[in-house]
Design an enzyme around this catalytic site. Structure first.
Site, PDB file in Angstrom:
ATOM      1  N   GLU A  21      -5.112  -8.435   0.582  1.00 52.79           N
ATOM      2  CA  GLU A  21      -5.791  -8.162   2.011  1.00 52.79           C
ATOM      3  C   GLU A  21      -7.134  -7.898   1.675  1.00 52.79           C
ATOM      4  OE1 GLU A  21      -4.196  -5.174   4.506  1.00 52.79           O
ATOM      5  OE2 GLU A  21      -2.036  -5.676   4.012  1.00 52.79           O
ATOM      6  N   GLU A  77       0.783  -1.186  -0.129  1.00 48.64           N
ATOM      7  CA  GLU A  77       0.086  -0.153   0.171  1.00 48.64           C
ATOM      8  C   GLU A  77       0.826   1.231  -0.086  1.00 48.64           C
ATOM      9  OE1 GLU A  77      -2.835  -0.045   3.148  1.00 48.64           O
ATOM     10  OE2 GLU A  77      -4.054  -1.740   1.989  1.00 48.64           O
TER      11      GLU A  77
END
Ligand code: BG6
Length: 498
Positions: free
Chosen positions: A390, A170
């Site tokens: 995720e 991320e």
């Protein structure tokens, strides 16, 4: 789109779960580990929820065998974890800490002995503190060279044993949190600097991918991106345009660089106009565009997206649908250019609530169909296999005599995995799905009370727990789901769980 029957998941589908070093390992200064920026940041009063930190976390460093045994019992096919850079290179560069490497060697050996595919993330936000102090971390290109050195060490040590690798977790989140919103280290509020340091991370990503392709020919590597799809508030063409702008600004800004080797034109021009676009040299361009810097797959972390309407400058429309004249009051219109540069998206789009979606206890929208949309969008645009690295639900769990009845988590996962199965039926190539997370763990800003795991860990915000592990109801549900390779029966909610 309705199907009479959904396609089966491929036989070798990687049903997995994920974690990150700082959130689980603990042992923050053991066996020669150097400090990371988080070791320092979390100890400054006020920086984290109730002063929680990862000194002990859930003590995975000492209990990894117990955790892997639970994975094995569950039938997990893949486990995504991250490597702590400062455990391997305590100063971020130079001296290698063999004891640190041994921890990962042992973990990988244990996983493989139990038939679990390791998926290793190189960078999940815990930059070695020494690099922050010496070079200003990602603000300097020297950190790119240090990252290359670190990658070389771990590819050499673990390249033969790990097939799937993730470069950065991320990037869109840690750059914005650290340099714009100031709630991650190094706690700055400087958008121009954010775009500059983000460019350095892009270069580091390309360097790592290219190096990997040279050093680990049979392996697969890609970044994990925190993807948030964007809906227009209405079918007013101006709202649709705003959603295009938001998608470019929030998603393509990173994904285009990873997959196409250059920034998207719209956002780049917008930032240039404000004087905050990163400087891209001819050498940078070559590096980013090189064929061996292309990822082999895209990791997608999916929690929620967003909804936008046209900007309020050209057509002031409130959430309640009423038009108001903002020209006199909108702070953006009255800001000098320097301040506009701190809010580059204001003229592009305006975020609003989505009335169709419920939210979690932490206010995150729950959007399983948006997950299918996201997988479709990303796959169509970049034509790379996707690994869901995720997805999961953070909630307050209730511990009742060793049992945790987290039916809300089962429901969340069921709906998302069902939509993923529809995306697979639509034609998207999905390699695997890593739920966040395997055990409960430390949430960067929400301590230990926001739980995501299949395994409950007795750890509290005051960090006094026994660290004992307990299987939640979702543990048994996911076990069954894996056993049945995501059958329609279990995904339609017809299976009974314990
Ligand atoms: C992702 C991160 O952004 O979201 C994880 O990769 C993080 O590290 C997860 O824990 C959930 O976020 P939070 O804030 O709910 O803990």
């Amino acid at each position: 789109m309705y199907y009479e029957k959904l396609d089966d998941f491929p036989k070798n589908f990687l049903w997995g779960a994920a974690s990150a070093a700082y959130q689980i390992e603990g042992a923050f200064d053991e066996d020669g580990k150097g400090p990371s920026v988080w070791d320092q940041y979390a100890k400054v009063p006020g920086n984290t929820f109730k002063g929680t930190n990862g000194d002990v976390a859930i003590d995975h460093y000492h209990r990894y065998k117990e955790d892997v045994a639970l994975m094995k019992e569950m039938g997990l096919k893949a486990y995504r974890f991250s490597i702590s850079w400062s455990r391997v290179l305590p100063e971020g560069e130079g001296r290698v800490n063999e004891a640190g490497l041994d921890f990962y060697r042992n973990l990988v050996r244990e996983l493989k002995a139990n038939g679990i595919e390791p998926v290793a993330t190189l960078y999940h936000w815990d930059l070695p503190l020494a690099l922050q102090e010496k070079y200003g971390g990602w603000e300097s290109r020297k950190t790119i060279a240090a990252f290359r050195e670190y990658c070389q060490v771990v590819f050499e040590a673990l390249g033969e044993d790990i097939r799937y690798w993730v470069t950065f977790n991320e990037q869109n989140v840690f750059t914005a949190m650290g340099y714009r919103w100031g709630n991650h280290p190094p706690k700055k509020h400087d958008v121009k600097l954010m775009f500059e340091m983000n460019h350095n991370v892009n270069l580091a990503n390309a360097v790592a991918v290219s190096l990997f392709h040279k050093m680990v020919p049979g392996g697969k590597i890609g970044p994990s991106f925190g993807y948030g799809g964007v809906y227009p508030k209405t079918c007013d063409p101006d709202d649709v345009l705003a959603s295009l702008n938001a998608d470019d600004f929030n998603n393509s800004w990173w994904l285009d660089v990873y997959c196409r080797g250059h920034y998207p034109a719209f956002t780049f021009k917008a930032l240039e106009r404000l004087g905050i676009a990163p400087e891209v040299t001819e050498d940078d361009r070559k590096l980013l565009e090189a064929a061996d810097a292309r990822p082999d797959f895209l990791g997608i972390n999916f929690y929620h997206g967003g909804t936008v309407q046209q900007n309020r400058i050209e057509k002031p429309v409130d959430d309640d649908g009423e038009e108001r004249d903002y020209s006199a009051t909108d702070p953006y219109l009255m800001q000098p250019k320097g301040d506009q540069a701190q809010n580059p998206e204001v003229p592009m789009f305006n975020s609003v609530k989505n009335p169709y979606l419920k939210t979690t206890q932490w206010g995150w929208e729950i959007d399983p169909v948006g997950f299918r949309v996201a997988l479709r969008e990303v796959y169509e645009k970049y034509e790379l296999p996707i690994m869901v690295t995720e997805n999961g639900l953070g909630a307050h769990d209730k511990f009742e005599d060793g049992r945790i009845h987290d039916d809300y988590r089962i429901e969340y996962l069921r709906q998302h995995i069902l939509e993923m199965k529809k995306a697979v039926t639509d034609g998207v190539e999905v390699l695997g799905y890593c739920a966040w997370s395997f055990t409960d763990l430390l949430s960067w800003l929400n301590g230990y009370s926001k739980r995501y795991g299949f395994v409950y860990v007795d750890q509290n915000d005051d960090q006094t727990g026994t660290l004992d592990r307990y299987r939640k109801d979702s543990f048994y549900w996911y076990e069954k789901l894996i056993e049945q390779n995501g059958s329609d029966e279990i995904l339609n909610g017809k299976e009974q769980t314990k």
